[in-house]
Write an enzyme that holds these catalytic residues in place. Sequence first.
Site, short mmCIF file in Angstrom:
data_model
loop_
_atom_site.label_atom_id
_atom_site.label_comp_id
_atom_site.label_asym_id
_atom_site.label_seq_id
_atom_site.Cartn_x
_atom_site.Cartn_y
_atom_site.Cartn_z
N ASN A 180 10.77 -7.73 20.04
CA ASN A 180 10.23 -6.63 20.85
C ASN A 180 11.08 -5.38 20.72
OD1 ASN A 180 7.94 -7.80 21.92
ND2 ASN A 180 8.82 -8.23 23.93
N GLY A 240 4.44 -5.77 26.01
CA GLY A 240 5.34 -6.76 25.43
C GLY A 240 4.61 -7.79 24.61
N GLY A 270 6.44 6.80 10.07
CA GLY A 270 6.12 5.95 8.94
C GLY A 270 6.27 4.48 9.26
N GLY A 323 3.75 -3.25 14.93
CA GLY A 323 3.38 -4.66 14.92
C GLY A 323 3.96 -5.41 13.74
N ASP A 324 3.98 -4.75 12.58
CA ASP A 324 4.58 -5.37 11.40
C ASP A 324 6.08 -5.55 11.58
OD1 ASP A 324 2.15 -5.47 10.08
OD2 ASP A 324 2.42 -3.49 9.17
N ASN A 334 -2.70 -9.61 17.87
CA ASN A 334 -2.72 -8.76 19.06
C ASN A 334 -3.89 -9.18 19.93
OD1 ASN A 334 -5.07 -7.47 18.09
ND2 ASN A 334 -3.91 -5.76 17.22
N ASN A 364 0.83 -1.21 0.00
CA ASN A 364 0.00 0.00 0.00
C ASN A 364 0.86 1.25 0.00
OD1 ASN A 364 -2.42 -1.49 0.29
ND2 ASN A 364 -2.25 -1.45 2.51
#
Length: 301
Positions: free
Chosen positions: A270, A219, A281, A245-246, A174, A10
């Site tokens: 982490n 975490g 970004g 998260g990615d 998540n 995207n």
Amino acid sequence: MQVDVVGSVNVDLVLRVDDLPAPGETVMAVDFARMPGGKGANQAAAAARMEAATRLLAAVGDDEAGVWMREQLAQAGVDVSAVAPRPGLPTGAAHIAVDARGENQIIVLPGANHALGPVTPLEDALVVLAQNEVPVESIASAFAETAALRLLNAAPAEPTALAIFGLVDVLIVNEHELARYAAVAGITGADEAALAHGLLMRGQGAPRLAVVVTLGARGCLAVWRDRQVAVPAFPVVPLDTIGAGDCFCGALAALLAGGSDLASALPMANAAAALCTQARGAVPAMPARAAVEAFMTTSGQ
């Protein structure tokens, strides 16, 4: 150390605001940026920056945005030979609002991502990583055709993804996505560990090895059938949470492809996600492995 990523591409159109709008509310933006993104692109860039040989299997439009995205990903170290244009379709786009605290709201136009079709990972791929921003049939074809370790970041939460959980070795969600899938599976009223364990015990339609639950500032949690481990986050003040998260998923895939076991890979994943929140970004914010290792050393974890 080959990682194949099956996922979305995207163009991120990022508007910065003081406060995210409530339903029906209009707010004024203080800044605008066009950035490369999409969960597949983000995770591939994260894996490449963690020094894994990374190929992205994806679709873009036959437009300027598709050309630009291929260029941006190649500059991030991603093999884009399997990122194919789809005639007559636009490249996917995400409209993102980010507030002064780094929280965000995202609306995605899938575009060419929904025309990906069947894909086949490389024979030497050690890890295949996918997400739910492409058709479930594309993910199923990739997972069915590989002997690699198969990671699914089942985000956004899609009930149709339950059909391929039996092809997944490690499921990454998540806490909100976990609750959605657990509710579909008939499990309610328990904590994250119990919900994750419930998904693992669903039988032939369950992930084969483990469920990893990302918990933001808390975490992450990894749950196997016979044990679990909680790994604390690295404390940071986020500048921008887009792509964190990615980053975790891509870094984890790279570490597993490099020979780390799941439990030992989680702290560095982490750390990578924490560092990602320190830049703006998604693709541009993915940290290099050397920076992650230095951050872990200075943080004392």
